[in-house]
Every structure is written in structure tokens, then in C-alpha cells.
Motif scaffolding. Structure first.
Motif, PDB file in Angstrom:
ATOM      1  N   HIS A 223       0.833  -1.242  -0.073  1.00 51.24           N
ATOM      2  CA  HIS A 223      -0.238  -0.100  -0.075  1.00 51.24           C
ATOM      3  C   HIS A 223       1.087   1.207  -0.088  1.00 51.24           C
ATOM      4  N   ARG A 224       2.230   1.204   0.254  1.00 48.81           N
ATOM      5  CA  ARG A 224       3.187   2.353   0.300  1.00 48.81           C
ATOM      6  C   ARG A 224       3.156   2.651  -1.144  1.00 48.81           C
ATOM      7  N   ARG A 225       2.949   4.097  -1.366  1.00 47.88           N
ATOM      8  CA  ARG A 225       2.966   4.449  -2.669  1.00 47.88           C
ATOM      9  C   ARG A 225       3.800   5.643  -2.837  1.00 47.88           C
ATOM     10  N   PRO A 226       5.147   5.532  -2.916  1.00 49.50           N
ATOM     11  CA  PRO A 226       5.924   7.019  -3.188  1.00 49.50           C
ATOM     12  C   PRO A 226       5.435   7.513  -4.273  1.00 49.50           C
ATOM     13  N   ARG A 227       5.586   8.990  -4.158  1.00 51.47           N
ATOM     14  CA  ARG A 227       5.404   9.670  -5.246  1.00 51.47           C
ATOM     15  C   ARG A 227       6.366   9.210  -6.429  1.00 51.47           C
ATOM     16  N   ARG A 228       6.146   9.657  -7.720  1.00 50.87           N
ATOM     17  CA  ARG A 228       7.319   9.329  -8.693  1.00 50.87           C
ATOM     18  C   ARG A 228       7.887  10.377  -9.483  1.00 50.87           C
ATOM     19  N   ILE A 229       8.793  10.673  -9.553  1.00 54.23           N
ATOM     20  CA  ILE A 229       9.499  11.986 -10.244  1.00 54.23           C
ATOM     21  C   ILE A 229      10.426  11.831 -11.180  1.00 54.23           C
ATOM     22  N   LEU A 230      10.143  12.474 -12.387  1.00 56.66           N
ATOM     23  CA  LEU A 230      11.161  12.296 -13.364  1.00 56.66           C
ATOM     24  C   LEU A 230      11.809  13.575 -13.561  1.00 56.66           C
ATOM     25  N   LEU A 231      13.522  13.262 -13.417  1.00 57.57           N
ATOM     26  CA  LEU A 231      14.208  14.281 -13.708  1.00 57.57           C
ATOM     27  C   LEU A 231      14.635  14.458 -15.357  1.00 57.57           C
ATOM     28  N   SER A 232      14.005  15.747 -15.775  1.00 59.93           N
ATOM     29  CA  SER A 232      14.475  15.862 -17.127  1.00 59.93           C
ATOM     30  C   SER A 232      14.235  17.266 -17.437  1.00 59.93           C
ATOM     31  N   SER A 233      15.031  18.126 -18.182  1.00 63.98           N
ATOM     32  CA  SER A 233      14.897  19.539 -18.631  1.00 63.98           C
ATOM     33  C   SER A 233      13.900  19.627 -19.607  1.00 63.98           C
ATOM     34  N   GLY A 234      13.537  18.871 -20.137  1.00 57.38           N
ATOM     35  CA  GLY A 234      12.395  19.085 -21.336  1.00 57.38           C
ATOM     36  C   GLY A 234      11.267  18.123 -21.499  1.00 57.38           C
ATOM     37  N   ALA A 235      11.389  16.692 -21.080  1.00 55.63           N
ATOM     38  CA  ALA A 235      10.463  15.711 -21.476  1.00 55.63           C
ATOM     39  C   ALA A 235       9.261  15.933 -20.591  1.00 55.63           C
ATOM     40  N   SER A 236       8.074  15.581 -21.057  1.00 64.90           N
ATOM     41  CA  SER A 236       6.825  15.480 -20.289  1.00 64.90           C
ATOM     42  C   SER A 236       6.765  14.198 -19.411  1.00 64.90           C
ATOM     43  N   ALA A 237       6.224  14.416 -18.205  1.00 66.75           N
ATOM     44  CA  ALA A 237       6.165  13.161 -17.165  1.00 66.75           C
ATOM     45  C   ALA A 237       5.012  12.188 -17.715  1.00 66.75           C
ATOM     46  N   PRO A 238       5.074  11.313 -17.773  1.00 63.27           N
ATOM     47  CA  PRO A 238       3.988  10.238 -17.886  1.00 63.27           C
ATOM     48  C   PRO A 238       3.017  10.310 -16.738  1.00 63.27           C
ATOM     49  N   ASP A 239       1.600   9.821 -17.005  1.00 58.99           N
ATOM     50  CA  ASP A 239       0.535   9.955 -16.188  1.00 58.99           C
ATOM     51  C   ASP A 239       1.016   9.136 -14.669  1.00 58.99           C
ATOM     52  N   GLY A 240       0.637   9.910 -13.688  1.00 57.67           N
ATOM     53  CA  GLY A 240       0.985   9.356 -12.433  1.00 57.67           C
ATOM     54  C   GLY A 240       2.509   9.869 -11.932  1.00 57.67           C
ATOM     55  N   TRP A 241       3.133  10.332 -13.026  1.00 55.90           N
ATOM     56  CA  TRP A 241       4.627  11.145 -12.476  1.00 55.90           C
ATOM     57  C   TRP A 241       4.463  12.549 -12.234  1.00 55.90           C
ATOM     58  N   GLU A 242       5.669  13.078 -11.813  1.00 51.15           N
ATOM     59  CA  GLU A 242       5.671  14.420 -11.532  1.00 51.15           C
ATOM     60  C   GLU A 242       7.057  14.860 -12.265  1.00 51.15           C
ATOM     61  N   LEU A 243       7.075  16.041 -12.862  1.00 50.48           N
ATOM     62  CA  LEU A 243       8.282  16.222 -13.307  1.00 50.48           C
ATOM     63  C   LEU A 243       9.112  17.403 -12.519  1.00 50.48           C
ATOM     64  N   ALA A 244      10.441  17.038 -12.381  1.00 45.91           N
ATOM     65  CA  ALA A 244      11.344  18.082 -12.050  1.00 45.91           C
ATOM     66  C   ALA A 244      12.529  18.451 -12.922  1.00 45.91           C
ATOM     67  N   GLN A 245      12.554  19.711 -13.213  1.00 43.31           N
ATOM     68  CA  GLN A 245      13.460  20.079 -14.235  1.00 43.31           C
ATOM     69  C   GLN A 245      15.014  20.426 -13.733  1.00 43.31           C
ATOM     70  N   SER A 246      15.207  20.252 -12.477  1.00 36.62           N
ATOM     71  CA  SER A 246      16.490  20.257 -11.881  1.00 36.62           C
ATOM     72  C   SER A 246      16.585  19.436 -10.449  1.00 36.62           C
ATOM     73  N   ALA A 247      17.901  19.126 -10.012  1.00 33.14           N
ATOM     74  CA  ALA A 247      17.831  18.276  -8.971  1.00 33.14           C
ATOM     75  C   ALA A 247      17.400  19.470  -7.654  1.00 33.14           C
ATOM     76  N   ASP A 248      17.791  20.359  -7.828  1.00 30.34           N
ATOM     77  CA  ASP A 248      17.280  21.527  -6.817  1.00 30.34           C
ATOM     78  C   ASP A 248      15.771  21.550  -6.727  1.00 30.34           C
ATOM     79  N   ALA A 249      15.026  21.823  -7.814  1.00 25.89           N
ATOM     80  CA  ALA A 249      13.913  21.816  -7.762  1.00 25.89           C
ATOM     81  C   ALA A 249      13.105  20.270  -7.391  1.00 25.89           C
ATOM     82  N   ALA A 250      13.621  19.081  -7.426  1.00 27.81           N
ATOM     83  CA  ALA A 250      13.060  18.112  -6.969  1.00 27.81           C
ATOM     84  C   ALA A 250      13.251  17.980  -5.338  1.00 27.81           C
ATOM     85  N   ALA A 251      14.480  18.392  -4.975  1.00 34.31           N
ATOM     86  CA  ALA A 251      14.498  18.320  -3.738  1.00 34.31           C
ATOM     87  C   ALA A 251      13.450  19.306  -2.919  1.00 34.31           C
ATOM     88  N   ARG A 252      13.143  20.178  -3.441  1.00 38.85           N
ATOM     89  CA  ARG A 252      12.443  21.209  -2.680  1.00 38.85           C
ATOM     90  C   ARG A 252      10.873  21.206  -3.161  1.00 38.85           C
TER      91      ARG A 252
END
Ligand code: NAP
Length: 332
Positions: A223-252
Motif C-alpha cells: 500500500h506504500r505508494r511513493p510519489r514518482r518523479i522524473l528528472l528531465s529538462s524538457g520531457a513531459s512526465a507520464p501519467d502518475g509521475w511528476e516532473l522536476a527540471q533540476s535536482a534542486d527543484a526535485a529536492a524542494r
């Protein structure tokens, strides 16, 4: 307000174990554990216990008091964090609830760094005549709450980078094949790691190569469902994923206390180069890959001297045929 003896240390250790049950689901609140103990004629008796519930409420103390009912009167409360002193729309403060329930003594492992409570929870309890002490089990309680404390003090998630490597530090064959490098026990351990993180991130290359599910495949923890983050400067995130465009943005990203970075080499290098990795975990398999893919891309290192003194080995052990290594970033 001095911390207590060996029995107190044992009860607090139990409260800390409970606090771990709230990881990582307690955000935005800290993962706290609480045990209520009463002296009996022959032995002590646990009359209530609890941990911060999903979404941050009820708090651990509220859960333990509900369980104990009238038996809470005269009990000794062991709490891994100072009971909160501020009422909220979601309920009364824990200090007020402990007072109302007739608790006789409170041991808190540490003061709450939240300025709304810091010292005020203990002051409220002492003002009501409750004997209080602070500090029993502080180091372990701090370790159990490390991601929340980290977010409070640094304004970003605590970041763990996890990589599965060969003896010679490769994470994949030259053609990109990386399943599987390590054995069953190491992979089960890695799933436990996922279960204790709010979110997992991979780089676009890994999404394309492996299409990972990033779920928790362990009995009882599915039942544990960690959020899924994609690191990419340009690609779009698939359904159910979030996009972070930099490491710093992901950490924040809001709502994340503990972020697990699962590679690949480019994403790992981005986090290391930005000095955002707090814990580095390697699962090292007894295989050689030779000319494969190195675990890290360019981390912008200018000299060998600059590489030294940054990492300290905190744990090393066998998991089946593989070796587990944990390194902590040495700061300040
Ligand atoms: N053994 C292991 O533990 C393990 C774990 C994971 C993956 N792998 C293997 O590793 C290989 C993939 O590694 P990889 O290095 O090619 O790919 P990767 O690290 O997964 O992804 C690289 C991509 O991440 C994005 N990225 C990297 N740094 C960034 C930054 N600072 N800001 C924004 N975006 C950034 C870029 O995407 P954009 O180009 O879209 O901007 C970049 O192309 C695969 O073979 C996979 O199987 C092994």
C-alpha cells in the motif's frame, strides 16, 4: 528536567520503534511515537500506544490516550518529540490532552524545533504539575525523525542516492542492460528503502531504458505508494509521475521529507554535483562488467584533493551474495 535511567531508555526505545511506523506517511507532521506506561504492583503495564497517523493526524499522543481511556490517569508518557503546545483546527494540543487525561509524568526524547511549541509544550505540562524530562533516547529519536528535521532545518528533502553496482562500479552493461545486477535480498532491501521514502526519482534515461514501476513489492507494504518523479529538462512526465527540471527543484518539491534517487548515472551526477545527496547507498554485486556504464556521470570535480573528506562510511554488511554500503555526507 533531566533524562531518566535504564527503564526509561527501554520504554523510549519502544516509542521510537513506533515512530518508525509513521515513516513516511506522517507528513506534513513529524513521525512521532508514544507509549503510556503505568506502574503495577508487580510490573509496569503499557496502557496505550500510538504513532502519528497518515496525513499528520491524529498525533501519537492522541492515539495512545484514546487507546488508554481512563487508564491513562497516573501513567508515564514516553514521547519521541515534545508534545505540541498549539491548538489547531484539527484538534487540541497534545500538551493539553495529556494534562486533561491526568498523566503523571512525561519523558520527551527531544524538544520540538517548531517555534510554536519549542519549550512551550514542556512548560505547559510542568505548569500543570506534571514531572517532565527531556533527552532520553535523543540520538535515536533524532535519527528516526531525520527526514522531517532535515526539511525543517534545510528547507529541502533529505536525499538518498541508491545505486546497484558491480565490483568495478558499473551500473549497467554498455548496451544499457541493468536487470538485474544484485540478488533477491539486496533487491528486497531496496524495496524496504522505497517504503520509507515519500518520493522516488529517476532520470529520463532510466525511464526510457527500464520503464520502472517504482512501487513497493514487499508483503504487507504494497500500500506504500511513493510519489514518482522524473528528472528531465524538457520531457513531459507520464501519467502518475511528476516532473522536476533540476535536482534542486526535485529536492524542494512540497510535501517530501525523504527523496530517494534511483539513478541513472546522469541523474545521480546531477544530485552529487549540486551537493544535494545526504546519504549514498550502494548495493555491490560480486560481478565484473568491465566496459559498462559508470555509476556516475560528470560531477565537476576539479582535483583529487576535493574528493576526499566528503563521505564517511556509516554501515557495511552482506545481503546474500551482495555487499550493502551506506555513506553519509560529512557537512560542516
Ligand atoms: N544499476 C542501477 O542502480 C541503475 C539505476 C538506474 C538506472 N540504471 C541504468 O542507467 C542507465 C541510464 O542512465 P543515464 O545516465 O543514461 O540516464 P539517467 O541518469 O536516468 O537520465 C539522464 C537524463 O536525466 C535528465 N537530467 C540529468 N541531469 C539533469 C539535470 N541536472 N537537470 C535536468 N535534467 C537532468 C536529462 O534528461 P533530458 O535529456 O530529458 O533533460 C538526462 O538526459 C540505464 O542503462 C539504466 O538501466 C542503473
Amino acid at each position: 528536567m533531566k533524562a531518566g535511567g535504564a527503564a526509561d531508555a527501554r520504554w523510549m526505545a519502544s516509542a521510537i520503534a513506533l515512530s518508525n511506523r509513521a515513516r513516511p506517511t506522517s507528513h506534513p507532521n513529524p513521525n512521532v511515537g508514544c507509549i503510556l506506561v503505568r506502574d503495577g504492583p508487580d510490573a509496569c503495564r503499557v496502557v496505550g500506544h500510538g504513532w502519528t497517523q497518515s496525513g499528520g493526524r491524529p498525533h501519537a499522543e492522541a492515539m495512545a490516550l484514546t487507546m488508554a481511556g481512563g487508564a491513562a490517569r497516573g501513567a508515564h508518557a514516553y514521547v519521541t518529540l515534545e508534545p505540541c503546545a498549539h491548538d489547531s483546527t484539527r484538534g487540541p494540543s497534545c500538551a493539553a490532552s495529556l494534562i486533561d487525561a491526568g498523566i503523571a509524568r512525561v519523558s520527551a526524547a527531544m524538544l520540538d524545533p517548531d517555534p510554536r511549541t519549542h519549550g512551550r509544550g514542556i512548560a505547559m505540562l510542568e505548569g500543570a504539575g506534571i514531572l517532565c524530562d527531556v533527552g532520553t533516547g535523543a540520538r535515536d529519536a533524532r535519527a528516526a525523525m531525520a527526514p522531517w528535521l532535515h526539511r525543517q532545518s534545510m528547507g529541502r528533502a533529505q536525499v538518498t542516492l541508491k545505486l546497484a553496482t558491480s565490483i568495478d562500479g558499473q551500473i549497467a552493461l554498455a548496451n544499457g542492460e541493468s536487470r538485474w545486477i544484485t540478488g533477491d535480498r539486496a533487491r528486497a532491501h531496496a524495496h524496504m528503502l522505497r517504503a520509507t521514502h515519500d518520493a522516488i526519482l529517476v532520470g529520463r534515461g532510466t525511464l526510457a531504458a527500464d520503464n520502472p514501476r517504482l512501487d513497493v513489492r514487499l508483503g504487507g507494504l504494497e500500500h506504500r505508494r511513493p510519489r514518482r518523479i522524473l528528472l528531465s529538462s524538457g520531457a513531459s512526465a507520464p501519467d502518475g509521475w511528476e516532473l522536476a527540471q533540476s535536482a534542486d527543484a526535485a529536492a524542494r518539491l512540497p510535501g517530501i521529507h525523504a527523496l530517494l534517487v534511483e539513478g541513472g548515472a546522469g541523474a545521480a551526477a546531477a544530485f552529487i554535483a549540486a551537493d544535494l545527496v545526504d546519504t549514498l547507498i550502494l548495493y555491490r554485486a560480486p560481478i565484473l562488467l568491465g566496459h559498462g556504464r559508470a555509476a556516475l556521470g560528470d560531477i565537476g570535480l576539479a582535483s583529487l584533493a576535493a574528493a576526499h573528506g566528503r563521505w564517511q562510511c556509516a554501515d557495511i554488511r552482506r545481503l546474500g551474495d551482495d555487499i550493502f554500503e551506506r555513506y553519509e555526507r560529512v557537512r560542516g
